[in-house]
Every structure is written in C-alpha cells, then in structure tokens.
Motif scaffolding. Structure first.
Motif, mmCIF file in Angstrom:
data_model
loop_
_atom_site.group_PDB
_atom_site.id
_atom_site.type_symbol
_atom_site.label_atom_id
_atom_site.label_comp_id
_atom_site.label_asym_id
_atom_site.label_seq_id
_atom_site.Cartn_x
_atom_site.Cartn_y
_atom_site.Cartn_z
ATOM 1 N N VAL A 131 -4.864 5.964 7.969
ATOM 2 C CA VAL A 131 -5.344 6.036 6.630
ATOM 3 C C VAL A 131 -4.327 6.167 5.652
ATOM 4 N N TYR A 132 -3.073 6.259 5.905
ATOM 5 C CA TYR A 132 -1.925 6.418 5.265
ATOM 6 C C TYR A 132 -1.185 5.177 5.144
ATOM 7 N N GLY A 133 -1.873 3.930 5.819
ATOM 8 C CA GLY A 133 -1.071 2.739 5.624
ATOM 9 C C GLY A 133 -0.085 2.515 6.577
ATOM 10 N N ASP A 134 1.027 1.704 6.339
ATOM 11 C CA ASP A 134 2.375 1.536 7.068
ATOM 12 C C ASP A 134 3.347 1.907 6.389
ATOM 13 N N LEU A 135 4.543 2.047 7.455
ATOM 14 C CA LEU A 135 5.895 2.222 6.818
ATOM 15 C C LEU A 135 6.696 1.381 7.239
ATOM 16 N N GLU A 136 7.958 1.117 6.619
ATOM 17 C CA GLU A 136 8.776 0.120 7.038
ATOM 18 C C GLU A 136 9.601 0.468 8.425
ATOM 19 N N LEU A 137 10.430 -0.564 8.827
ATOM 20 C CA LEU A 137 10.795 -0.016 10.356
ATOM 21 C C LEU A 137 11.898 0.805 10.038
ATOM 22 N N ASP A 138 12.473 0.724 9.049
ATOM 23 C CA ASP A 138 13.891 1.544 8.856
ATOM 24 C C ASP A 138 13.635 2.608 7.726
ATOM 25 N N ASP A 139 12.366 2.882 7.268
ATOM 26 C CA ASP A 139 12.227 4.005 6.448
ATOM 27 C C ASP A 139 12.357 5.332 7.118
ATOM 28 N N PRO A 140 13.166 6.089 6.414
ATOM 29 C CA PRO A 140 13.558 7.471 7.120
ATOM 30 C C PRO A 140 12.112 8.414 6.913
ATOM 31 N N GLU A 141 11.358 7.978 6.246
ATOM 32 C CA GLU A 141 10.362 8.927 6.061
ATOM 33 C C GLU A 141 9.193 8.719 7.037
ATOM 34 N N ARG A 142 8.614 9.967 7.158
ATOM 35 C CA ARG A 142 7.518 9.902 8.130
ATOM 36 C C ARG A 142 6.075 10.414 7.350
ATOM 37 N N PHE A 143 4.739 10.159 7.880
ATOM 38 C CA PHE A 143 3.626 10.794 7.173
ATOM 39 C C PHE A 143 3.674 12.056 7.274
ATOM 40 N N THR A 144 3.245 12.610 6.008
ATOM 41 C CA THR A 144 3.007 14.202 6.027
ATOM 42 C C THR A 144 1.692 14.465 5.318
ATOM 43 N N GLU A 145 1.092 15.534 5.541
ATOM 44 C CA GLU A 145 -0.289 16.042 4.741
ATOM 45 C C GLU A 145 -0.224 15.433 3.220
ATOM 46 N N ALA A 146 0.874 15.386 2.738
ATOM 47 C CA ALA A 146 0.966 15.072 1.115
ATOM 48 C C ALA A 146 1.066 13.458 0.633
ATOM 49 N N THR A 147 1.260 12.637 2.200
ATOM 50 C CA THR A 147 1.381 11.240 1.920
ATOM 51 C C THR A 147 -0.132 10.749 1.230
ATOM 52 N N PRO A 148 0.085 9.919 0.234
ATOM 53 C CA PRO A 148 -1.283 9.499 -0.403
ATOM 54 C C PRO A 148 -1.977 8.372 0.624
ATOM 55 N N VAL A 149 -3.353 8.435 0.803
ATOM 56 C CA VAL A 149 -3.966 7.367 1.675
ATOM 57 C C VAL A 149 -3.981 5.808 1.032
ATOM 58 N N ASN A 150 -3.860 5.137 1.814
ATOM 59 C CA ASN A 150 -3.390 3.632 1.646
ATOM 60 C C ASN A 150 -3.866 2.770 2.806
ATOM 61 N N PRO A 151 -5.102 2.796 3.043
ATOM 62 C CA PRO A 151 -5.510 1.779 4.313
ATOM 63 C C PRO A 151 -5.558 0.531 4.123
ATOM 64 N N SER A 152 -5.083 -0.330 5.273
ATOM 65 C CA SER A 152 -5.027 -1.618 5.370
ATOM 66 C C SER A 152 -6.137 -2.490 5.974
ATOM 67 N N SER A 153 -6.822 -1.742 6.844
ATOM 68 C CA SER A 153 -7.973 -2.388 7.625
ATOM 69 C C SER A 153 -9.533 -1.926 7.124
ATOM 70 N N PRO A 154 -10.342 -2.784 7.428
ATOM 71 C CA PRO A 154 -11.812 -2.097 7.276
ATOM 72 C C PRO A 154 -11.948 -0.777 7.979
ATOM 73 N N TYR A 155 -11.324 -0.850 9.317
ATOM 74 C CA TYR A 155 -11.352 0.411 9.947
ATOM 75 C C TYR A 155 -10.819 1.535 9.084
ATOM 76 N N SER A 156 -9.518 1.398 8.907
ATOM 77 C CA SER A 156 -8.745 2.512 8.318
ATOM 78 C C SER A 156 -9.313 2.898 6.939
ATOM 79 N N ALA A 157 -9.946 2.001 6.025
ATOM 80 C CA ALA A 157 -10.462 2.202 4.836
ATOM 81 C C ALA A 157 -11.674 3.204 5.097
#
Ligand code: TDX
Length: 339
Positions: A131-157
């Motif tokens: 539901v949080y979408g995706d991250l760049e390969l080199d992004d030091p961040e990970r998803f947390t409960e505060a990450t805004p939803v940003n889905p990519s596929s019909p499934y995740s939407a």
C-alpha cells in the motif's frame, strides 16, 4: 476466545489457523472462505476432522464470500474477534482482471466493517506493505506506520482502499480494530503463482526459474509463521485503533532468491531465464517494524532465510499432490501474460 478467520483456507490464513491451533488451543475458530482458486481445503484438512463433514473437527469451515452480508452478519454476531485475511492477492492477476480485487478487498472489507460495527466486535485487518508504493534501491528509509499510502497496482490500490475504510470506521464509528501491514511472506502452502513457490515447483519439474525484468527488484521476506505470531501478538498486546508494520529485516533482490533456490536444489547458478517485466513493477519494499517490537514481545524466529527456504523446498517436494493441478492452471495464465 471465538475467532472468525476470513480467508482461512488461503496461504497466510491457513497457516494462521494451523499455528494458532498449536499456540492457542483454547481458541475456537470458524473459517469463512469463498474457496476460490487460491484456497485449498487440503491445507485445513488436519484440523477439520476425519472427513465426517465440515464441522467434525475443532475448526469449522463455512464456504461463502466476505462480500455477502447475509453470510457475514450471523458469523460476526457469534464470534468475539474477526481476523480478516480474505483478499485477492496476486498483482499479475489484478493487472489482467481488476474487478475481483475491488469486490473482495474493498466491498468485502466494507461488508465486514458494517457487521463488526453492528455487533460491536473486535476486528484485526491484515494488509500489505504494497500500500505504501515502492522505494529506490539506495533509499536509506524504510516504510513506517507514518508513510503515506501510494499504491501502484490495482491490487495494492484495493488493499490501500480497504485499510483506509478500516481507519475511517475506527475514527468515525469508534469500532474496535487494529491493522497490520506485512512484507512478502514465504513458507508452506503458498499458491504456486507466487514468486518463490513458482520457482521451486519449476525446478522440481525441470523448468528454469523465471525472473521478471532485471531481477533487481527487492522484497523484504518474512516466514509466514513469524507473520502469524505477530498477528497473535497484536491481538493480545496491540492498542486498539493502531496500525502495526510487520517485517523481519529480510531484504533480498529476486536474483539472490533464485540463486539460493538453485544452490539449495542442486542446479547450476546460471540455470534461470529473464522474462517480460511486470507493468508498473514496484522496485523495492522494506519494513521498519520498530513499533511492533516496542509495544509487544514479538520477535521473528526465522532469522535465517536459507534455513526457511530449505524447509519450504522440502515441503513442496513432499506435497506434490497439494500443488500439481494448480501449477498447470497458473502456468497457463503466465503463458498468456508472457511472464
Ligand atoms: O515468476 C515470477 N518472477 C519474478 O521475478 C514471479 C511470479 C514474480 N517475480 C517477482 C515479482 C516481484 O518482484 O518476484 C517478486 C515477488 O513477486 P510476487 O510473489 O508476485 O509478490 P509481490 O508482487 O511482491 O506481492 C506479494 O507481496 C505482497 C504478494 O503477492 C502480495 O499479496 C503481498 O501483498
């Protein structure tokens, strides 16, 4: 405690039922499952009894749709807690045919929420990190409960939509609910359309593993029993109204997983092929599960994905009758999708 487990004949749900029978034998369980292609009655057979009917064993199986209020309402009325696993879950299918995803995931969750509201019952809603979408390969961040939803596929939407409905019912109607978003699960009884069981069963059948695109996409793998133990921890120790992310620090790219499977199954390291990429293919998922670890005593038990995969390979090798007919159907779909 009386549990209603929706989707309890699917991969994560059936493992939840089997594991919870062991860890919490005093809980009574009713499974509501539509028995779609992704469900397998054989997964529940050990707890359904000796074949003397659906209700002979400690676990009762009711066949029906979570989007059917006439089925859902009386089942919610007679339980204490609903654990909601039921969902259409495969991204490739959602790109091919989105409606079943809207029906099960959005309308199904809405139907349950209304029943839970009417009967004042506790709900735990199972969701996904997608539901949080995706991250760049080199992004030091990970998803947390505060990450805004940003889905990519019909499934995740549709899963994001379901999560938002649960949050709104908590805020607007004060229902007693919790939500968890977990990373990619692996383990026994996973449908052969999914990445790891597809490659294991391919290798068992003498077919090369298939990597979408470059194979560099990263998933954060967790053993299904670790996921389900976290769900029990949230049921027992979680705070109502809260969302918890579940993950076991298991980031691997898809090439690494295939390399491990080939090694564990005695095949040459280059015995795989690249196939057409999935449209909109999310690059990387990664979960920060600090909140869950601070608020509950849950810790993952399967630290070593190598050992977890070895056991999973052994399960598929020993249980061919569980997956063989589903394999043909899944590969027919993939042939049509060129993946
Ligand atoms: O044959 C394949 N080759 C391949 O490279 C398949 C089936 C998949 N892949 C890739 C796509 C993904 O990068 O492997 C990765 C995992 O694929 P899936 O098993 O389809 O899982 P994913 O799309 O990551 O979604 C899964 O995790 C989150 C579940 O299917 C979702 O239900 C869950 O919400």
């Amino acid at each position: 405690m009386r549990l209603l487990v929706t989707g309890g004949a699917g991969f994560i749900g059936s493992n939840f039922v089997l594991r919870t029978r062991e860890t919490r034998p005093d809980w009574s369980i009713t499974v509501l499952d539509s028995m779609s292609y992704a469900a397998n009655r054989a997964s529940l057979e050990p707890v359904l009894g000796d074949g003397a009917g659906d209700n002979a064993g400690p676990v009762r199986l009711v066949v029906g749709s979570v989007a059917d209020a006439a089925v859902v309402d009386p089942l919610v009325a007679e339980c204490d807690v609903v654990v909601h696993f039921a969902a259409e879950s495969h991204n490739d299918n959602s790109l091919d045919s989105p409606w079943p995803f809207v029906e099960s995931n959005v309308v199904g969750t809405f139907t349950l929420l209304e029943a839970v509201r009417r009967h004042d019952k506790r709900l735990h809603h199972i969701s996904t990190d997608e539901v949080y979408g995706d991250l760049e390969l080199d992004d030091p961040e990970r998803f947390t409960e505060a990450t805004p939803v940003n889905p990519s596929s019909p499934y995740s939407a549709t899963k994001a939509g379901a999560d938002l409905l649960v949050r709104a019912w908590i805020r607007s109607f004060g229902i007693k609910a919790t939500v968890s978003n977990c990373s990619n699960n692996y383990g026994p009884r996973q449908h052969v359309e999914k990445f790891i069981p597809r490659q294991i069963t391919n290798i068992l059948q003498g077919i090369k593993p298939k990597l979408y695109g470059s194979g560099l996409n990263v998933r954060d793998w967790i053993h299904v029993d670790d996921h389900n133990d976290a769900v029990v921890a949230i049921l027992e120790q979680g705070r109502l109204g809260e969302t918890y992310l579940i993950g076991a620090d298991g980031e691997r790219d898809n090439r690494q997983i295939v390399a491990l499977l080939l090694e564990l199954m005695g095949k040459p390291a280059d015995w795989f092929e690249h196939v057409d990429d999935r449209p909109g293919h999310d690059l990387r998922y990664a979960i920060d599960s600090s909140k869950l670890r601070h608020e509950t005593d849950w810790r993952p038990r399967y630290g070593d994905i190598r050992a977890g995969l070895e056991a999973t390979i052994a399960w598929y090798r020993d249980n061919e009758e569980w997956w063989l007919s589903a394999k043909d159907d899944a590969e027919r779909v993939y042939a049509r999708l060129c993946r």
